[in-house]
Write a protein that holds these residues in place. Structure first.
Motif, PDB file in Angstrom:
ATOM      1  N   GLU A  95     -18.580  70.557 -37.703  1.00 54.82           N
ATOM      2  CA  GLU A  95     -18.802  69.179 -38.149  1.00 54.82           C
ATOM      3  C   GLU A  95     -18.718  69.041 -39.663  1.00 54.82           C
ATOM      4  OE1 GLU A  95     -22.442  67.690 -36.513  1.00 54.82           O
ATOM      5  OE2 GLU A  95     -21.877  68.164 -34.436  1.00 54.82           O
ATOM      6  N   GLN A  96     -18.430  70.180 -40.338  1.00 56.38           N
ATOM      7  CA  GLN A  96     -18.240  70.224 -41.796  1.00 56.38           C
ATOM      8  C   GLN A  96     -19.459  69.678 -42.543  1.00 56.38           C
ATOM      9  OE1 GLN A  96     -14.441  68.534 -42.962  1.00 56.38           O
ATOM     10  NE2 GLN A  96     -13.368  70.369 -42.297  1.00 56.38           N
ATOM     11  N   ILE A  97     -20.605  70.223 -42.189  1.00 54.02           N
ATOM     12  CA  ILE A  97     -21.857  69.924 -42.896  1.00 54.02           C
ATOM     13  C   ILE A  97     -22.073  71.011 -43.937  1.00 54.02           C
ATOM     14  CG2 ILE A  97     -24.363  69.709 -42.666  1.00 54.02           C
ATOM     15  CD1 ILE A  97     -23.896  68.604 -39.859  1.00 54.02           C
ATOM     16  N   LEU A  98     -22.278  70.632 -45.185  1.00 54.64           N
ATOM     17  CA  LEU A  98     -22.423  71.592 -46.274  1.00 54.64           C
ATOM     18  C   LEU A  98     -23.601  72.528 -46.022  1.00 54.64           C
ATOM     19  CD1 LEU A  98     -21.884  69.330 -49.434  1.00 54.64           C
ATOM     20  CD2 LEU A  98     -20.249  70.920 -48.422  1.00 54.64           C
ATOM     21  N   SER A  99     -23.395  73.823 -46.291  1.00 54.55           N
ATOM     22  CA  SER A  99     -24.489  74.786 -46.184  1.00 54.55           C
ATOM     23  C   SER A  99     -25.503  74.497 -47.291  1.00 54.55           C
ATOM     24  CB  SER A  99     -23.955  76.214 -46.323  1.00 54.55           C
ATOM     25  OG  SER A  99     -23.437  76.421 -47.625  1.00 54.55           O
ATOM     26  N   PRO A 100     -26.768  74.941 -47.134  1.00 52.20           N
ATOM     27  CA  PRO A 100     -27.795  74.627 -48.141  1.00 52.20           C
ATOM     28  C   PRO A 100     -27.412  74.982 -49.563  1.00 52.20           C
ATOM     29  CG  PRO A 100     -28.835  75.496 -46.184  1.00 52.20           C
ATOM     30  CD  PRO A 100     -27.355  75.611 -45.951  1.00 52.20           C
ATOM     31  N   ALA A 101     -26.861  76.183 -49.788  1.00 52.66           N
ATOM     32  CA  ALA A 101     -26.518  76.601 -51.156  1.00 52.66           C
ATOM     33  C   ALA A 101     -25.473  75.674 -51.768  1.00 52.66           C
ATOM     34  CB  ALA A 101     -26.001  78.036 -51.146  1.00 52.66           C
ATOM     35  N   VAL A 102     -24.464  75.313 -50.993  1.00 56.40           N
ATOM     36  CA  VAL A 102     -23.406  74.416 -51.504  1.00 56.40           C
ATOM     37  C   VAL A 102     -23.960  73.014 -51.705  1.00 56.40           C
ATOM     38  CG1 VAL A 102     -21.133  73.426 -51.022  1.00 56.40           C
ATOM     39  CG2 VAL A 102     -21.629  75.797 -50.368  1.00 56.40           C
ATOM     40  N   TYR A 103     -24.843  72.590 -50.802  1.00 59.21           N
ATOM     41  CA  TYR A 103     -25.464  71.262 -50.945  1.00 59.21           C
ATOM     42  C   TYR A 103     -26.288  71.192 -52.233  1.00 59.21           C
ATOM     43  CZ  TYR A 103     -28.527  67.273 -50.164  1.00 59.21           C
ATOM     44  OH  TYR A 103     -29.211  66.095 -50.323  1.00 59.21           O
ATOM     45  N   PHE A 104     -27.075  72.256 -52.514  1.00 60.81           N
ATOM     46  CA  PHE A 104     -27.865  72.281 -53.746  1.00 60.81           C
ATOM     47  C   PHE A 104     -26.964  72.206 -54.977  1.00 60.81           C
ATOM     48  CE2 PHE A 104     -31.305  74.861 -51.339  1.00 60.81           C
ATOM     49  CZ  PHE A 104     -31.875  73.683 -50.878  1.00 60.81           C
ATOM     50  N   PRO A 111     -30.531  63.138 -46.914  1.00 51.84           N
ATOM     51  CA  PRO A 111     -29.291  63.743 -46.384  1.00 51.84           C
ATOM     52  C   PRO A 111     -29.523  65.129 -45.783  1.00 51.84           C
ATOM     53  CG  PRO A 111     -28.885  62.739 -48.516  1.00 51.84           C
ATOM     54  CD  PRO A 111     -30.370  62.716 -48.321  1.00 51.84           C
ATOM     55  N   ALA A 112     -30.309  65.954 -46.467  1.00 47.32           N
ATOM     56  CA  ALA A 112     -30.604  67.299 -45.947  1.00 47.32           C
ATOM     57  C   ALA A 112     -31.566  67.220 -44.767  1.00 47.32           C
ATOM     58  CB  ALA A 112     -31.185  68.177 -47.048  1.00 47.32           C
ATOM     59  N   ALA A 113     -32.510  66.288 -44.822  1.00 46.88           N
ATOM     60  CA  ALA A 113     -33.488  66.143 -43.741  1.00 46.88           C
ATOM     61  C   ALA A 113     -32.799  65.772 -42.426  1.00 46.88           C
ATOM     62  CB  ALA A 113     -34.528  65.094 -44.109  1.00 46.88           C
ATOM     63  N   GLN A 114     -31.748  64.984 -42.512  1.00 54.16           N
ATOM     64  CA  GLN A 114     -30.999  64.626 -41.304  1.00 54.16           C
ATOM     65  C   GLN A 114     -30.428  65.878 -40.633  1.00 54.16           C
ATOM     66  OE1 GLN A 114     -28.047  61.684 -42.252  1.00 54.16           O
ATOM     67  NE2 GLN A 114     -29.556  60.127 -42.834  1.00 54.16           N
ATOM     68  N   THR A 115     -29.950  66.816 -41.452  1.00 51.41           N
ATOM     69  CA  THR A 115     -29.414  68.070 -40.903  1.00 51.41           C
ATOM     70  C   THR A 115     -30.527  68.906 -40.292  1.00 51.41           C
ATOM     71  OG1 THR A 115     -27.690  68.062 -42.621  1.00 51.41           O
ATOM     72  CG2 THR A 115     -28.055  70.128 -41.451  1.00 51.41           C
ATOM     73  N   VAL A 116     -31.689  68.922 -40.926  1.00 50.60           N
ATOM     74  CA  VAL A 116     -32.836  69.667 -40.384  1.00 50.60           C
ATOM     75  C   VAL A 116     -33.212  69.108 -39.009  1.00 50.60           C
ATOM     76  CG1 VAL A 116     -35.291  70.196 -40.681  1.00 50.60           C
ATOM     77  CG2 VAL A 116     -33.738  70.329 -42.639  1.00 50.60           C
ATOM     78  N   ARG A 117     -33.278  67.778 -38.896  1.00 51.76           N
ATOM     79  CA  ARG A 117     -33.609  67.150 -37.610  1.00 51.76           C
ATOM     80  C   ARG A 117     -32.552  67.484 -36.555  1.00 51.76           C
ATOM     81  NH1 ARG A 117     -34.196  62.471 -41.100  1.00 51.76           N
ATOM     82  NH2 ARG A 117     -36.363  62.334 -41.828  1.00 51.76           N
ATOM     83  N   LYS A 118     -31.304  67.534 -36.989  1.00 49.55           N
ATOM     84  CA  LYS A 118     -30.205  67.863 -36.074  1.00 49.55           C
ATOM     85  C   LYS A 118     -30.351  69.289 -35.560  1.00 49.55           C
ATOM     86  CE  LYS A 118     -25.150  67.708 -35.880  1.00 49.55           C
ATOM     87  NZ  LYS A 118     -25.030  66.457 -35.115  1.00 49.55           N
ATOM     88  N   ILE A 119     -30.719  70.221 -36.441  1.00 49.03           N
ATOM     89  CA  ILE A 119     -30.881  71.627 -36.058  1.00 49.03           C
ATOM     90  C   ILE A 119     -31.981  71.773 -35.005  1.00 49.03           C
ATOM     91  CG2 ILE A 119     -31.699  73.864 -36.923  1.00 49.03           C
ATOM     92  CD1 ILE A 119     -30.175  73.231 -39.540  1.00 49.03           C
ATOM     93  N   LYS A 150     -26.823  82.613 -52.945  1.00 58.22           N
ATOM     94  CA  LYS A 150     -25.436  82.855 -53.291  1.00 58.22           C
ATOM     95  C   LYS A 150     -24.555  81.805 -52.628  1.00 58.22           C
ATOM     96  CE  LYS A 150     -21.873  86.437 -53.180  1.00 58.22           C
ATOM     97  NZ  LYS A 150     -21.526  87.804 -52.711  1.00 58.22           N
ATOM     98  N   VAL A 151     -23.680  81.193 -53.403  1.00 59.72           N
ATOM     99  CA  VAL A 151     -22.804  80.141 -52.886  1.00 59.72           C
ATOM    100  C   VAL A 151     -21.644  80.784 -52.119  1.00 59.72           C
ATOM    101  CG1 VAL A 151     -21.334  78.182 -53.474  1.00 59.72           C
ATOM    102  CG2 VAL A 151     -23.397  78.631 -54.800  1.00 59.72           C
ATOM    103  N   PRO A 152     -21.523  80.494 -50.817  1.00 58.38           N
ATOM    104  CA  PRO A 152     -20.455  81.111 -50.019  1.00 58.38           C
ATOM    105  C   PRO A 152     -19.084  80.519 -50.345  1.00 58.38           C
ATOM    106  CG  PRO A 152     -21.641  79.512 -48.694  1.00 58.38           C
ATOM    107  CD  PRO A 152     -22.364  79.579 -50.013  1.00 58.38           C
ATOM    108  N   LYS A 153     -18.034  81.285 -50.020  1.00 58.74           N
ATOM    109  CA  LYS A 153     -16.675  80.790 -50.242  1.00 58.74           C
ATOM    110  C   LYS A 153     -16.382  79.595 -49.339  1.00 58.74           C
ATOM    111  CE  LYS A 153     -14.779  85.255 -51.720  1.00 58.74           C
ATOM    112  NZ  LYS A 153     -13.789  86.326 -51.439  1.00 58.74           N
TER     113      LYS A 153
END
Length: 434
Positions: free
Chosen positions: A219-228, A191-199, A238-241
């Motif tokens: 596109e409402q893709i979770l940021s890395p901290a929230v995904y973890f 799931p995270a790798a797909q976002t990396v490829r997209k970037i 730090k988990v963003p708001k």
């Protein structure tokens, strides 16, 4: 043993602070005895036995004792400065810290001035009764020496691992996870790798880190901290708001991370010393690149192409246009970059590139410039001539191209051979010095 104080006109019992700390550098043999659970139990039993009632735990898990910039230690200090703490109790002095000068300042100057009693159970230190106080500096010196020796051992282990072709990085980047069968091995987190490829794909399409970050948020893709956090993975971010709030720096870091090509990158940075934890970035020449350490998310050619694009970043002008040759032109005389000059008041044919060192006559170079439309025409003619040559003399073109590539490979080989010879000579000199 309770101590009371007046807060807002009311009498409040002061806090007995029970401080625990566990470092990632603690030896495995001491892990069980020094575990947070074990420390808490010892401190709680001691407080109960000695009659301390209003207790509060302050815990720093996974933080070195050579620094006092620990989240809960600093929280305890702020509480002490507010006059809310009467006693601080630790399992032993090494849990409190490994830096003898600061430890002496706190226990002999700061805490007495706030009327705070300091107790270290194992060394039988009690600043109120004076027990063990005269021996405390010697304990602190030994603890600092132990920290210095541990740091040397860890650096030696890192060096040994690198020499044997192992990865020394402990942080697994977004897009990978540790294998359940072998924690040393990274596997793709799809799931995270797909976002990396997209970037990477968006960057190749001409978008910059800020534009990519905005698109990921839209596109409402979770940021890395929230995904973890969502998958229960430990992390230091730090988990963003805003769960979809991607940072420009995060996108830039992903685009520059060579480990996505399947390699390991050792010795990217180091610390000043075991006391000063400030990171020092090494130059790319000092990196150790070990290929094929894990499955690649991004092909090597694609990663290199992205790095080349990022060297020549193109920013939209004030007119809103992105210029084709921005970041690619250099002055023939001084070799400095040429900046694009445009304004809403300028006509298209007036827009031009000018030497960045001219600086309105105050710089180190003359007024060298070329109009954008002239440059476009020259490049178009050159590309047209080249395509005509390729069509008419394809075998000759392929021969010349192969010859050029072979010359470049020979040059790279000679540079690599020279670097290896220099490294061998340096290693020989080090052995002789030893």
């Amino acid at each position: 043993m309770a101590t009371a104080t007046k807060i807002n006109g009311q009498t409040e019992e002061k806090i007995t602070a029970l401080y625990c700390r566990l470092s990632v550098d603690d030896d495995n043999k001491d892990e069980e005895s020094n575990s947070i659970t074990n420390q808490k139990q010892i401190l709680q039993d001691y407080a109960r036995k000695e009659g301390y009632n209003n207790t509060m735990f302050f815990v720093d898990d996974g933080v070195s004792g050579t620094t006092f910039q620990r989240p809960n230690f600093m929280r305890m200090e702020r509480t002490a400065e507010n006059g809310e703490i009467s006693t601080i109790i630790v399992k032993d002095l090494s849990r409190f810290g490994h830096e003898q000068v600061e430890m002496g300042r706190l226990t002999q100057v700061v805490y007495p001035s706030h009327g705070i009693r300091f107790i270290a159970i194992q060394e039988r230190v009690d600043t109120l009764t004076g027990d063990g106080v005269e021996m405390m500096p010697f304990h602190n010196i030994f603890n600092e020496w132990y920290a210095a020796q541990t740091s040397k051992k860890i650096r030696a282990v890192w060096q040994s691992k690198a020499e044997h072709g192992e990865r020394i990085a402990s942080i697994v980047p977004y897009g990978y996870r540790k294998s359940e069968d072998n924690p040393k091995q990274w596997v793709i987190d799809e799931p995270a790798a797909q976002t990396v490829r997209k970037i990477f794909a968006l960057c190749l399409a001409g978008k910059g880190p800020m534009q990519i970050a905005r698109q990921l948020e839209e596109e409402q893709i979770l940021s890395p901290a929230v995904y973890f956090e969502s998958i229960g993975r430990k992390h230091a971010q730090k988990v963003p708001k805003n769960p979809y709030g991607w940072e420009q720096a995060t996108v830039g870091y992903i685009l520059e991370n060579r480990q996505y090509t399947g390699c390991a990158v050792n010795f990217k940075s180091t610390t000043v010393s075991y006391k000063v934890h400030k990171r020092i970035q090494h130059s790319e020449e000092d990196y150790q690149i070990i290929p094929d350490m894990q499955e690649a998310i991004i092909p090597e050619e694609q990663w290199l192409r992205v790095q080349e694009l990022r060297k020549h970043k193109r920013r939209p002008t004030k007119t809103g246009r992105t210029i084709l040759f921005s970041g690619l032109l250099y002055c023939y005389d001084c070799k400095s970059k040429m900046h694009f000059v445009a304004a809403k008041s300028m006509k298209r044919k007036q827009e031009h590139f000018r030497c960045s060192q001219y600086k309105s006559g105050r710089g180190n170079c003359a007024m060298h410039y070329i109009r954008d439309i002239v440059l476009e025409r020259l490049v178009l003619e050159a590309v047209s001539d080249l395509s005509d040559f390729v069509r008419c003399y394809e075998p000759v073109f392929l021969y010349l191209l192969a010859k050029k590539n072979n010359a470049m490979r020979q040059k790279e080989y000679q540079q690599l051979q020279k670097a290896m010879e220099n490294g061998t000579k340096a290693d020989s000199r080090n052995r002789q010095a030893d």
